[in-house]
Design a protein around this motif. Structure first.
Motif, short mmCIF file in Angstrom:
data_model
loop_
_atom_site.label_atom_id
_atom_site.label_comp_id
_atom_site.label_asym_id
_atom_site.label_seq_id
_atom_site.Cartn_x
_atom_site.Cartn_y
_atom_site.Cartn_z
N TYR A 164 0.46 34.99 17.27
CA TYR A 164 0.04 33.73 16.64
C TYR A 164 0.04 33.85 15.12
O TYR A 164 0.47 32.94 14.41
N LEU A 223 -2.63 25.54 15.60
CA LEU A 223 -2.59 26.90 16.12
C LEU A 223 -3.86 27.70 15.80
O LEU A 223 -4.28 28.53 16.63
N MET A 248 -6.22 30.56 17.89
CA MET A 248 -6.51 31.89 17.35
C MET A 248 -8.01 32.19 17.39
O MET A 248 -8.42 33.31 17.66
N THR A 304 5.41 29.90 21.46
CA THR A 304 4.87 29.67 20.12
C THR A 304 5.83 30.12 19.03
O THR A 304 5.80 29.60 17.91
#
Length: 327
Positions: A15, A62, A66, A264
């Protein structure tokens, strides 16, 4: 997905890499395509701008994922759970449709260059982008339906009291969700992948036969074709295979969430596809790199020339020039 400490670190690395590399690249792409669309747009410019906006929205949401991974549970306000999931999956589906439309646009431009150039219309591309977004969001609204399905059943715990986000499903929910995931896999992966393969294979075949095409342009077209197909295989295929595996087994696939990790990466790989498809973006990248080099590398080189440590063991240039003049 039951997160372990090791797995959470891997997820955070993926990520973080996506966010760090994808955000500046997509901001640069957005600036380039927005400027191009305002001046003199083509259908390709409109499609690339829309895809860039989609990726930027994905990257902005995103960090919520996380935080969940870092805490190994959902600790944020619960309304953000379905919202972040809705954005997360909608953007992935939307990206697939945009990449497919780009492949079709490329094929038409190569196979029918004169006819397509006369008939292409940026407004049609804009309408297509709106349709892609509506279709993607409409399908992914299943996240809200599943998250609050049978919400008032006393035997089911209140979703807002859970510490997980879109992971725990009852058998009744799975009866709805698993066939729907299979349909998503067909609509947002299998059919687009077949279309992309056909379009880009035909493009490569046509370009390989044309001797008057510039070599650099040919390599860029081939690079874009291979790059897009690799994005489908690396980013989207594992996650969609988990849909098929879950439907066959009758339960949510255990490796579905790890497979989602590769999806992703699409947000940071898209700008490389943009690079092959847009001369304007290549020019912007070149200017930015030249600006960075002029700002950071040249001062370092100049300071190194006058640094005593760098010139240790070498006579001073000014002293040497003075000595030479005396001689």
């Amino acid at each position: 997905m039951t997160l372990t400490v090791g797995l959470s670190k891997v997820v955070l690395v993926v990520y973080g890499f996506t966010l760090i590399t994808g955000l500046p690249a997509n901001i640069l792409a957005f600036y380039t395509f927005f400027k191009k669309v305002r001046q003199r747009s083509t259908p390709m410019d409109v499609l690339l701008l829309s895809l860039t906006i989609s990726d930027l929205i994905f990257l902005l949401f995103l960090p919520f994922r996380m935080v969940e991974v870092a805490n190994m549970k959902w600790t944020l306000p619960y309304f953000l759970c379905p919202l972040s999931g809705f954005i997360f999956y909608s953007v992935i589906a939307n990206s697939v449709l945009h990449l497919t439309a780009i492949s079709v646009e490329r094929f038409l431009g190569v196979a029918f260059p004169i006819k397509y150039k006369l008939k292409r219309n940026p407004r049609s591309a804009g309408i297509a982008c709106i349709i892609f977004s509506v279709v993607s969001m409409g399908h992914c609204s299943i996240i809200y339906i599943m998250q609050y399905h049978n919400h008032f059943n006393p035997n089911i715990s209140d979703p807002s009291k859970r510490n997980t986000c879109y992971e725990e499903f009852t058998d009744e929910q799975l009866k709805i969700l698993l066939p729907f995931r299979l349909e998503l896999s067909v609509v947002f992966f299998l059919i687009p992948f077949i279309i992309c393969c056909f379009c880009y294979i035909q493009c490569i075949r046509i370009l390989s036969r044309l001797s008057n095409v510039n070599v650099k342009k040919r390599y860029r077209a081939i690079g874009m074709a291979l790059g897009t197909l690799l994005v489908f295989i690396i980013c989207f295929m594992p996650f969609n295979i988990s849909h098929w595996e879950g439907f066959i087994s009758g339960q949510s696939s255990k490796w579905r969430q790890p497979a989602l990790l590769t999806s992703t990466l699409n947000a940071c790989l898209d700008p490389f596809i943009f690079y092959f498809s847009s001369s304007a973006l290549r020019g912007t990248f070149k200017k930015v790199l030249q600006g960075l080099a002029a700002r950071f590398l040249l001062p370092c080189c100049r300071s190194a020339l006058y640094c005593p440590l760098f010139n240790r063991g070498k006579p001073d240039e000014r002293t040497q020039s003075t000595d030479d003049s005396i001689r």
